[in-house]
Design an enzyme around this catalytic site. Structure first.
Site: not given
Length: 213
Positions: A73, A89-91, A126
């Site tokens: 991203k 960011a990612d989850q 993250a």
């Protein structure tokens, strides 16, 4: 342009970069975290096919997948906005080895809640920062969430109260909202749970002299 709240202490943004800071996310929770920290930024959609990126990588560990998507991203938007620092960011949510995606209907949301109820699952969050197509920083963290046992009547009541919001987050809940009623124990950093490891991110920005404090 997203601005901090009207709190007098943050009447001016803390951002000191030459170009605007960019958050490659449309997540309201992530945007609120940055704005409430007094950091002015622009929100720009990353426009990547997350499932295709995940499948092409052959990764299976939830934390590794979250880190990969955060990097992708950030890189995607940084290539379109030269000179800007870009936050990705990612989850991911995992119950044992099973990964969950956002439910696309009320029925799927109900099924996720039935599966998670009475068990502990993990949220892997993250964050990555890129500029001009290069990753400059990344960090990840994990929180453990224990959902209380839920009967069908309780699940239906929650779905009725939460409405369309149940399809906007993996696991069909937002802990900062009505989702808090679903849990009996939460272990982990608040910012990790909301999908943005904020403290290490701010530490990096300060180390680059990009924040006023």
């Amino acid at each position: 342009m997203t601005r901090p709240s009207n709190d007098a202490a943050f009447a001016m943004s803390l951002w000191r970069g030459k170009y605007p800071l960019i958050l490659a996310s449309q997540s309201r929770a992530r945007q609120a975290l940055l704005a409430n920290a007094g950091v002015e930024f622009e929100a720009v959609a990353a426009e990547i096919d997350e499932r295709a990126v995940q499948q092409a990588s052959s990764l299976s560990a939830p934390g590794d997948i979250a880190a990969l998507l955060a990097r992708e991203k950030a890189l995607s938007v940084s290539m379109r906005r030269p000179g800007n620092f870009v936050i990705g960011a990612d989850q991911t949510l995992a119950l044992g080895t099973r990964l969950f995606s956002k439910p696309n209907s009320r029925a799927q949301a109900a099924e996720q809640l039935r599966t998670l109820a009475g068990h502990s699952h993990e949220l892997h969050s993250a964050v990555a920062v890129a500029r001009d197509g290069k990753i400059l920083f990344e960090s990840a963290d994990t929180a453990r969430m224990t959902m209380r046992r839920l009967g069908e009547a309780e699940i239906e009541a929650y779905l009725n109260e939460a409405g369309a919001a149940v399809t906007s987050s993996v696991g069909a809940y937002q802990l900062e909202g009505l989702g808090v009623h679903l849990f009996e124990r939460v272990e982990g950093n608040h910012f990790t749970i909301l999908g943005l490891p904020l403290l290490p991110l701010l530490a990096f920005l300060r180390s680059e002299r990009l924040l006023a404090m």
